[in-house]
Design a protein around this motif. Structure first.
Motif, PDB file in Angstrom:
ATOM      1  N   TYR A 121       0.859  -1.184   0.000  1.00  0.00           N
ATOM      2  CA  TYR A 121       0.000   0.000   0.000  1.00  0.00           C
ATOM      3  C   TYR A 121       0.890   1.226   0.000  1.00  0.00           C
ATOM      4  N   VAL A 122       0.554   2.195  -0.821  1.00  0.00           N
ATOM      5  CA  VAL A 122       1.209   3.498  -0.745  1.00  0.00           C
ATOM      6  C   VAL A 122       0.206   4.530  -1.227  1.00  0.00           C
ATOM      7  N   ASP A 123       0.141   5.669  -0.510  1.00  0.00           N
ATOM      8  CA  ASP A 123      -0.876   6.660  -0.847  1.00  0.00           C
ATOM      9  C   ASP A 123      -0.434   8.036  -0.380  1.00  0.00           C
ATOM     10  N   ALA A 124      -1.012   9.034  -1.019  1.00  0.00           N
ATOM     11  CA  ALA A 124      -0.909  10.413  -0.577  1.00  0.00           C
ATOM     12  C   ALA A 124      -2.183  10.704   0.208  1.00  0.00           C
ATOM     13  N   VAL A 125      -2.089  10.722   1.534  1.00  0.00           N
ATOM     14  CA  VAL A 125      -3.275  10.838   2.385  1.00  0.00           C
ATOM     15  C   VAL A 125      -3.784  12.278   2.345  1.00  0.00           C
ATOM     16  N   PRO A 126      -5.013  12.500   1.874  1.00  0.00           N
ATOM     17  CA  PRO A 126      -5.510  13.875   1.698  1.00  0.00           C
ATOM     18  C   PRO A 126      -5.613  14.635   3.018  1.00  0.00           C
ATOM     19  N   ARG A 127      -5.463  15.957   2.929  1.00  0.00           N
ATOM     20  CA  ARG A 127      -5.583  16.827   4.098  1.00  0.00           C
ATOM     21  C   ARG A 127      -6.908  17.593   4.090  1.00  0.00           C
ATOM     22  N   GLY A 128      -7.834  17.179   3.245  1.00  0.00           N
ATOM     23  CA  GLY A 128      -9.114  17.871   3.158  1.00  0.00           C
ATOM     24  C   GLY A 128     -10.039  17.181   2.176  1.00  0.00           C
ATOM     25  N   ASP A 129     -11.015  17.905   1.689  1.00  0.00           N
ATOM     26  CA  ASP A 129     -12.060  17.391   0.798  1.00  0.00           C
ATOM     27  C   ASP A 129     -11.583  17.479  -0.650  1.00  0.00           C
TER      28      ASP A 129
END
Length: 269
Positions: A121-129
Motif C-alpha cells: 500500500y502506498v498513498d498520498a493521504v488527503p488533508r481535506g475534501d
C-alpha cells in the motif's frame, strides 16, 4: 485482473507456513533507505514514548517487532515499524510520515505485508475534501491518474485488494496503490520502484509547498490527528497483533502509531 476481498487473518490462516525472512530483510532495508531519504530532508527526533519499543518479542523463538516514532519542526509524526514472525510467513512493515500543519500537502502512507504472499500500500493521504476542493485534487491526484490506470493494465500479477472494512476503503485516495501479488523478483522490483517514486514525488511537493495561514493551523492539526487515530484504531489487521502479543501490548502499539502516548510537542501550533 481479479479482486481480493478477505480479512488479513483469513489470508494468513488459509496459507501454509512459509519462511519469508529473505524478503522481509529486503523490505526492511527498502523502508529504512526511504526513511533515511526523508530524514535527509527533515529534522527528526525520536519521541521517548517509543524508545522501549525498539525491540519487543523474541525474534529467535517467535513473533517480534520494532516501532520507532519521530517528530520535528515540520513532521508531526513519522512511524517506521515492523511486526510479525518472518519464519512462519507473516510480517507487516510500515513507513508513514504525517506533516505538520504549516503546509497542506498530503501525508505519506505506505505499508508492506507478507502472509506469505505479498501485499503493498502506498498513498498520498488527503488533508481535506478532494471532491469539494478541485484545485487540491488537480495538484496531487490528477497527475498520478494516468500512471495509476496504466499500472492496472501493465501488471496482471497484481490483484486489487478491497478491505472488508468500509472505513478503510474510505481512507484510500483515488490514486492509492493497494494490491496483493506473488512475491517474485520482478514484482518485488516493481513495488520498490513505486514506493521510491512516491516518496520522491512527496518530497517534491513539500519542497514547493506554500505556508498555511497561522489562523488555520490548529484546525488542520486537529483533523490530521483524528484521521491518523481513526486509521490506526480501525485497522482490521490489529487482530494479528492481538494474536501474537495480546490486547495490552497491541493497544500500546496502536497508540504509538497515532501518537497517543507522545512526549514531545506537536509542531506548527
Amino acid at each position: 485482473m481479479t479482486e481480493t476481498v478477505r480479512h488479513v487473518e483469513q489470508m494468513v490462516d488459509d496459507n501454509p507456513r512459509t519462511d519469508v525472512t529473505e524478503t522481509f530483510a529486503e523490505w526492511r532495508a527498502l523502508l529504512g533507505e526511504l526513511k533515511d531519504r526523508i530524514a535527509g530532508r527533515f529534522e527528526l527526533t525520536r519521541d521517548p514514548s517509543t524508545a522501549d519499543l525498539e525491540s519487543y518479542g523474541d525474534a529467535d523463538t517467535g513473533p517480534a517487532g520494532s516501532l520507532a516514532a519521530f517528530t520535528g519542526p515540520e513532521i508531526d509524526w513519522l512511524v517506521y515499524s515492523w511486526i510479525g514472525d518472518p519464519r512462519t510467513g507473516f510480517v507487516n512493515l510500515h513507513l508513514t510520515a504525517w506533516l505538520g500543519p504549516q503546509v497542506r500537502e498530503p501525508h505519506l502512507g505506505s505499508a508492506l505485508l507478507l502472509w506469505p504472499q505479498g501485499w503493498f500500500y502506498v498513498d498520498a493521504v488527503p488533508r481535506g475534501d478532494i471532491v469539494g476542493d478541485g484545485t487540491y485534487f488537480d495538484s496531487y491526484y490528477a497527475p498520478n491518474d494516468e500512471s495509476w490506470l496504466a499500472f492496472k493494465e501493465q501488471h496482471p500479477d497484481f490483484t486489487w485488494f478491497t478491505s472488508r472494512t468500509g472505513f478503510i476503503r474510505a481512507s484510500l485516495s483515488p490514486t492509492a496503490y493497494c494490491y496483493s501479488f506473488p512475491p517474485t523478483r520482478p514484482n518485488l522490483d516493481t513495488v520498490a520502484a513505486i514506493l521510491t517514486e512516491r516518496v520522491e514525488q512527496w518530497l517534491s511537493w513539500v519542497a514547493a509547498a506554500e505556508p498555511v495561514p497561522a489562523a488555520e493551523r490548529a484546525a488542520l492539526a486537529d483533523r490530521d490527528l483524528a484521521v491518523r487515530r481513526n486509521i490506526a484504531e480501525r485497522d482490521p489487521a490489529n487482530v494479528m497483533g492481538e494474536r501474537m502479543f495480546g490486547p495490552e501490548l497491541t493497544q500500546r502499539l496502536v497508540r504509538a502509531l497515532w501518537g497517543g502516548d507522545r512526549v514531545l510537542p506537536r509542531p506548527g501550533l
